[in-house]
Design an enzyme around this catalytic site. Structure first.
Site, PDB file in Angstrom:
ATOM      1  N   PRO A 197       0.828  -1.212   0.000  1.00  0.00           N
ATOM      2  CG  PRO A 197      -0.791  -1.580   1.611  1.00  0.00           C
ATOM      3  CD  PRO A 197       0.515  -2.105   1.124  1.00  0.00           C
ATOM      4  CB  CYS A 198       0.833   4.211  -2.153  1.00  0.00           C
ATOM      5  SG  CYS A 198      -0.919   4.692  -2.266  1.00  0.00           S
ATOM      6  CD  GLN A 199      -3.131   3.826   1.514  1.00  0.00           C
ATOM      7  OE1 GLN A 199      -2.290   2.968   1.282  1.00  0.00           O
ATOM      8  NE2 GLN A 199      -4.406   3.705   1.169  1.00  0.00           N
ATOM      9  CG  PHE A 220       5.165   4.867   0.090  1.00  0.00           C
ATOM     10  CD1 PHE A 220       5.487   3.737   0.806  1.00  0.00           C
ATOM     11  CD2 PHE A 220       4.749   4.718  -1.211  1.00  0.00           C
ATOM     12  CE1 PHE A 220       5.412   2.480   0.245  1.00  0.00           C
ATOM     13  CE2 PHE A 220       4.674   3.469  -1.794  1.00  0.00           C
ATOM     14  CZ  PHE A 220       5.007   2.341  -1.062  1.00  0.00           C
TER      15      PHE A 220
END
Length: 397
Positions: free
Chosen positions: A79-81, A83
């Site tokens: 998931p990108c959150q 980052f």
């Protein structure tokens, strides 16, 4: 069949594509309960419903009935959150692979180090590789160097931002894809097959043309303040139709709203990116002025037709919107098979490629502007430029 270990599996977009290319998911790791229910309902194989940070690599290998080095491919899209932790990387304070603070990228790398598959595929948002904001990509590259140094592997990464529509998906959706082989073999991304100067893009009509235009599914009617405005917008247009630069009435300022506001599909084009958490007026909407059904969402993501999703309307939208188009995964899976695993030849046609249905029917007729919106007709200022809109000014205050 070749085997796959799947991390951050979600509802299975990558897995369905790899299955179409002759792979079997030996074990999947996914935390979200709704996704896990759907994975179990639609495919076989163990699903570890756990936080990746709390499940050991040995447990994953045990569930897959494999030993280190026996997995053919490791796949996943962290998931990108998380980052937002990029500050660690920007300051040079990179977390070790066994650091308990580990982010999702680092957890993927930890499993890669321990499982040592013959190849891996990692997909993510294109922004992971944006120049000046590529701390996430740099973390992956640094992690691979660490893995190679400590284990004697030779993973050499190849990466590219690809658009799923270029390979036949009836949806414009860009993803960053990273691929590498354990023995360091080179990898070439497949060339685009569809687009300008090539075959015509697969369209929403190709994907949805055989489905009922009024599905027997609750919750598809658009609601909210703008519901009665959507029928006044032509196919393939959004709220910009009702600005002084569009063809409708000047109800809004140019670019004063987000792009997906009142966005409607066009039969003769690919869809825009399906959103995971849309608001009541966030498209894309069906050309019949409603939300997309479960089957329509799955078709636009090129899931196999035997996949049937269960759960609330919000859960299904979120799961599908977060998924990778399965046709894109099938294309990449075949390239990994042929180039890195020396296992077969590319197919003449991909299993998940939508059938071309020929010329799409004429666009739906637009309706007159309802009287309740006429007070909005007037002069509206265009967006003044980056950093000077209403939201930016509000944050500055």
């Amino acid at each position: 069949m070749l085997n796959v270990i799947s991390l951050y599996t979600g509802v299975g977009g990558l897995d369905y594509g790899f299955k179409a290319a002759g792979f079997h998911t030996s074990a999947a790791v996914e935390l979200d309960a709704a996704c896990c229910r759907n994975l179990r309902a639609n495919r076989s194989g163990p699903v570890l419903e756990e936080d990746i940070h709390l499940v050991s690599s040995d447990a994953i290998l045990s569930a897959a009935n494999l030993r280190a080095g026996e997995a053919d491919v490791l796949i996943g899209g962290p998931p990108c959150q998380p980052f937002s932790k990029s500050g660690y990387w920007a300051r040079g304070d990179a977390m070790r692979l066994d650091d308990p603070r580990a982010d999702t990228l680092t957890a993927y790398l930890r499993v890669l180090r321990d499982v040592q598959p013959r190849a891996f595929l990692l997909e993510n948002v294109p922004g992971l590789a944006f120049k000046g904001k590529d701390e996430g990509l740099e973390r992956v590259l640094a992690g691979l160097r660490e893995i190679n140094e400590t284990t004697g592997t030779a993973y050499k990464p190849y990466w590219k931002v690809v658009n799923a529509a270029d390979y036949g998906t009836p949806q414009m959706r860009e993803r960053l894809v990273i691929v590498a082989a354990r023995d360091g073999s080179p990898f070439a991304f497949p060339k685009a097959k569809f687009g300008e100067g090539l075959k015509a893009y697969r369209t929403t009509w190709d994907a949805l043309g055989d489905l009922p235009e009024q599905p027997n599914e609750p919750g598809l009617q658009m609601t909210g303040k703008w519901a009665d405005l959507l029928p006044t917008i032509p196919e393939g247009q959004n709220y910009l139709w009702h600005t002084d630069r569009g063809g409708g009435q000047p109800l809004f300022g140019w670019r004063r709203r987000y792009w997906n506001f009142l966005l409607k599909l066009a039969k003769d084009r690919p869809a825009w990116t399906i959103q995971a958490q849309p608001g009541s007026a966030t498209g894309p909407f069906h050309w019949r002025n409603r939300k997309l059904s479960m089957r329509e969402l799955c078709r636009l993501q090129t899931f196999p037709d035997d996949v049937s999703l269960i759960g609330s309307r919000g859960d299904i939208q979120r799961m599908v919107g977060n998924a990778v188009p399965s046709l894109l995964a099938e294309v990449m899976a075949w390239e990994i098979r042929v180039q890195l695993l020396a296992a077969g030849r590319r197919p003449r046609a991909y299993k998940l490629l939508p059938t071309a249905r020929g010329r799409a029917p004429a666009p739906e007729a637009v309706r007159p502007l309802p009287a309740k919106f006429r007070p909005l007709i007037g002069t509206h200022e265009a967006h003044p430029g980056n950093g000077r809109g209403y939201g930016a000014l509000g944050r500055a205050a």
